[in-house]
Motif scaffolding. Sequence first.
Motif, PDB file in Angstrom:
ATOM      1  N   THR A  27      -3.523   3.677   9.771  1.00 28.87           N
ATOM      2  CA  THR A  27      -2.596   4.334   8.856  1.00 28.87           C
ATOM      3  C   THR A  27      -3.129   4.389   7.434  1.00 28.87           C
ATOM      4  OG1 THR A  27      -0.687   3.660  10.184  1.00 28.87           O
ATOM      5  CG2 THR A  27      -0.262   4.262   7.893  1.00 28.87           C
ATOM      6  N   PHE A  28      -3.696   3.272   6.971  1.00 31.16           N
ATOM      7  CA  PHE A  28      -4.099   3.179   5.569  1.00 31.16           C
ATOM      8  C   PHE A  28      -5.613   3.301   5.359  1.00 31.16           C
ATOM      9  CE2 PHE A  28      -0.070   0.820   5.877  1.00 31.16           C
ATOM     10  CZ  PHE A  28       0.669   1.495   4.917  1.00 31.16           C
ATOM     11  N   GLY A  29      -6.371   3.451   6.453  1.00 30.42           N
ATOM     12  CA  GLY A  29      -7.821   3.431   6.304  1.00 30.42           C
ATOM     13  C   GLY A  29      -8.295   2.105   5.776  1.00 30.42           C
ATOM     14  N   LEU A  67       0.813  -1.215   0.000  1.00 23.35           N
ATOM     15  CA  LEU A  67       0.000   0.000   0.000  1.00 23.35           C
ATOM     16  C   LEU A  67       0.848   1.266   0.000  1.00 23.35           C
ATOM     17  CD1 LEU A  67      -2.893  -1.017   2.424  1.00 23.35           C
ATOM     18  CD2 LEU A  67      -2.771  -1.225  -0.058  1.00 23.35           C
ATOM     19  N   SER A  68       2.084   1.174   0.505  1.00 30.07           N
ATOM     20  CA  SER A  68       2.971   2.340   0.551  1.00 30.07           C
ATOM     21  C   SER A  68       3.691   2.580  -0.766  1.00 30.07           C
ATOM     22  CB  SER A  68       4.013   2.176   1.664  1.00 30.07           C
ATOM     23  OG  SER A  68       3.411   2.105   2.928  1.00 30.07           O
ATOM     24  N   GLU A  69       4.012   1.496  -1.473  1.00 34.50           N
ATOM     25  CA  GLU A  69       4.888   1.610  -2.637  1.00 34.50           C
ATOM     26  C   GLU A  69       4.171   1.469  -3.973  1.00 34.50           C
ATOM     27  OE1 GLU A  69       7.919  -1.297  -2.013  1.00 34.50           O
ATOM     28  OE2 GLU A  69       8.500  -0.493  -0.055  1.00 34.50           O
ATOM     29  N   THR A  70       2.888   1.203  -3.942  1.00 31.49           N
ATOM     30  CA  THR A  70       2.126   1.080  -5.190  1.00 31.49           C
ATOM     31  C   THR A  70       0.877   1.956  -5.122  1.00 31.49           C
ATOM     32  OG1 THR A  70       0.599  -0.715  -4.583  1.00 31.49           O
ATOM     33  CG2 THR A  70       2.841  -1.351  -5.247  1.00 31.49           C
ATOM     34  N   GLU A  71       0.120   1.957  -6.206  1.00 33.16           N
ATOM     35  CA  GLU A  71      -1.126   2.731  -6.259  1.00 33.16           C
ATOM     36  C   GLU A  71      -2.349   1.892  -5.896  1.00 33.16           C
ATOM     37  OE1 GLU A  71       2.089   4.430  -8.017  1.00 33.16           O
ATOM     38  OE2 GLU A  71       1.136   2.651  -8.908  1.00 33.16           O
ATOM     39  N   ILE A  72      -2.144   0.686  -5.437  1.00 38.08           N
ATOM     40  CA  ILE A  72      -3.258  -0.193  -5.070  1.00 38.08           C
ATOM     41  C   ILE A  72      -4.037   0.426  -3.907  1.00 38.08           C
ATOM     42  CG2 ILE A  72      -3.882  -2.447  -4.110  1.00 38.08           C
ATOM     43  CD1 ILE A  72      -3.007  -2.576  -7.019  1.00 38.08           C
ATOM     44  N   PRO A  73      -5.365   0.545  -4.010  1.00 41.56           N
ATOM     45  CA  PRO A  73      -6.160   1.100  -2.906  1.00 41.56           C
ATOM     46  C   PRO A  73      -6.307   0.096  -1.764  1.00 41.56           C
ATOM     47  CG  PRO A  73      -7.599   0.475  -4.709  1.00 41.56           C
ATOM     48  CD  PRO A  73      -6.199   0.290  -5.211  1.00 41.56           C
ATOM     49  N   ALA A  74      -6.416   0.624  -0.564  1.00 40.00           N
ATOM     50  CA  ALA A  74      -6.461  -0.229   0.630  1.00 40.00           C
ATOM     51  C   ALA A  74      -7.682  -1.138   0.657  1.00 40.00           C
ATOM     52  CB  ALA A  74      -6.433   0.637   1.885  1.00 40.00           C
ATOM     53  N   GLU A  80      -0.278  -4.612  15.481  1.00 42.85           N
ATOM     54  CA  GLU A  80       0.168  -4.164  14.166  1.00 42.85           C
ATOM     55  C   GLU A  80      -1.028  -3.915  13.256  1.00 42.85           C
ATOM     56  OE1 GLU A  80       3.087  -5.469  10.453  1.00 42.85           O
ATOM     57  OE2 GLU A  80       2.674  -6.901  12.073  1.00 42.85           O
ATOM     58  N   ALA A  81      -2.043  -4.780  13.355  1.00 47.33           N
ATOM     59  CA  ALA A  81      -3.236  -4.628  12.522  1.00 47.33           C
ATOM     60  C   ALA A  81      -3.982  -3.340  12.861  1.00 47.33           C
ATOM     61  CB  ALA A  81      -4.155  -5.829  12.703  1.00 47.33           C
ATOM     62  N   ALA A  82      -4.018  -2.978  14.147  1.00 48.19           N
ATOM     63  CA  ALA A  82      -4.673  -1.729  14.535  1.00 48.19           C
ATOM     64  C   ALA A  82      -3.969  -0.537  13.895  1.00 48.19           C
ATOM     65  CB  ALA A  82      -4.678  -1.596  16.058  1.00 48.19           C
ATOM     66  N   ASP A  83      -2.650  -0.539  13.927  1.00 48.84           N
ATOM     67  CA  ASP A  83      -1.889   0.550  13.309  1.00 48.84           C
ATOM     68  C   ASP A  83      -2.071   0.544  11.792  1.00 48.84           C
ATOM     69  OD1 ASP A  83       0.318   2.683  13.565  1.00 48.84           O
ATOM     70  OD2 ASP A  83       1.174   1.282  12.107  1.00 48.84           O
ATOM     71  N   TYR A  84      -2.079  -0.635  11.202  1.00 50.60           N
ATOM     72  CA  TYR A  84      -2.274  -0.784   9.758  1.00 50.60           C
ATOM     73  C   TYR A  84      -3.626  -0.204   9.350  1.00 50.60           C
ATOM     74  CZ  TYR A  84      -3.389  -3.456   5.464  1.00 50.60           C
ATOM     75  OH  TYR A  84      -3.786  -3.833   4.207  1.00 50.60           O
ATOM     76  N   VAL A  96      -9.554   2.113  16.203  1.00 52.63           N
ATOM     77  CA  VAL A  96      -9.908   1.606  14.877  1.00 52.63           C
ATOM     78  C   VAL A  96     -11.419   1.780  14.676  1.00 52.63           C
ATOM     79  CG1 VAL A  96      -9.976  -0.405  13.356  1.00 52.63           C
ATOM     80  CG2 VAL A  96      -8.037  -0.069  14.906  1.00 52.63           C
ATOM     81  N   PRO A  97     -11.844   2.470  13.634  1.00 50.90           N
ATOM     82  CA  PRO A  97     -13.287   2.639  13.411  1.00 50.90           C
ATOM     83  C   PRO A  97     -13.961   1.286  13.239  1.00 50.90           C
ATOM     84  CG  PRO A  97     -12.020   4.111  11.993  1.00 50.90           C
ATOM     85  CD  PRO A  97     -11.036   3.154  12.591  1.00 50.90           C
TER      86      PRO A  97
END
Length: 388
Positions: free
Chosen positions: A251-253, A220-227, A244-248, A283-284
């Motif tokens: 961070t990326f929605g 998700l950081s290095e490509t244009e792929i949507p989350a 880690e999943a909570a931060d992920y 996390v929403p």
Amino acid sequence: MMACNDQDARLMTLLRVGRLYAPESREEVDILIADGRIAALGRDLAVPEGWPVRLVEARDLTAVPAFIDQHVHVTGGGGEGGCVTRCPEITAAEIAAMGIGTVVGVLGTDSLSRSPADLLAKVRSLCAEGIAAYMYTGAYRVPPPTLTGDVQRDLAWIPEVIGLGELAISDHRSSQPRQDEIERLVSEVRVGAMLAGKRGICHFHVGDGDRGLEPLRRLLSETEIPADQVIPTHVNRHRELLDEAADYARTFGASIDLTAFEDPGEEGLSAFDAVAVLLERGVPRERITISSDCNGSLPEFDAQGGYVGMRVARNTTLIADWQRLVREEILPLEHALDLIAGNVARVLGLQSHKGRLAVGFDADVTLLDSELQPRKTFVAGRCVYSEE
């Protein structure tokens, strides 16, 4: 308990219930179903005399959207301990008895004795029995096994195929795919899905390896792929991975999928506990889903990765954890429903017709008693389960 005999179902059905959550609480308590969809919601709905209508009186029950389970080993999982450890197939009755109206079938470790063709046949069998069933093409390994020889063609030409999965990362049983292989596969799924008018999600099995979600972070950081195209599952298998999943997710929605482990073990967290942790971490709830992994294997390995035993997952834990979220007031009923209905429909790209009780939507309705136990399940207006 019994499955409904709905072979003589009429064109229209009128459900009269005590309460209705769509998932929000609604004043309407009558649901008119016509040709598999919700035709009207209201109070004291009347149908002209002589019309082919079946009346279902259930004033003691609460209507909610039928649940959606996005991770089911419908043909059985397992095999890590040899052929004798293959798990059994799941039945339509076992699915519907838990209030589940829609499932997504998945292959796991074993894509040798089981194949995408087997999975498609089982999915179509479940559909014939009244369950709304879809499937992921592929399995743990890379390159993924497919129906047509190509991931994009599977998505474009097979209606039941809605994505790729469960592709394994951070697990000693995976193919140890390189980052460029992951990126290529996800991009192929995206294009194939666009051509087919589907969401085309990539459903990632996340093991307990040290890399955790790092491959998906890089993706998700290095490509244009949507989350919203990338869904990691089993993220509650240990506390570090859940953190880690909570931060992920923040961070990326991104959306993350929890597994309703029957026995999470010493390191894992139940889906109930994991939801509470994620909410506390900010996390929403819209980004959280829960699936069962049912009829998959729950293998145990020693420190060297040797097989030592196995249990078979069931979907009963999914409903039990969900009920507990409501009973212990972690979430009110209308919000808890999103975790196994509305959010899942959105993740899968089915939100235009599933996950809500609304006019024009599929008539997928679960009727709950006062203990939140499913008593009747309707899929496309057809009664597929009833406890009389």
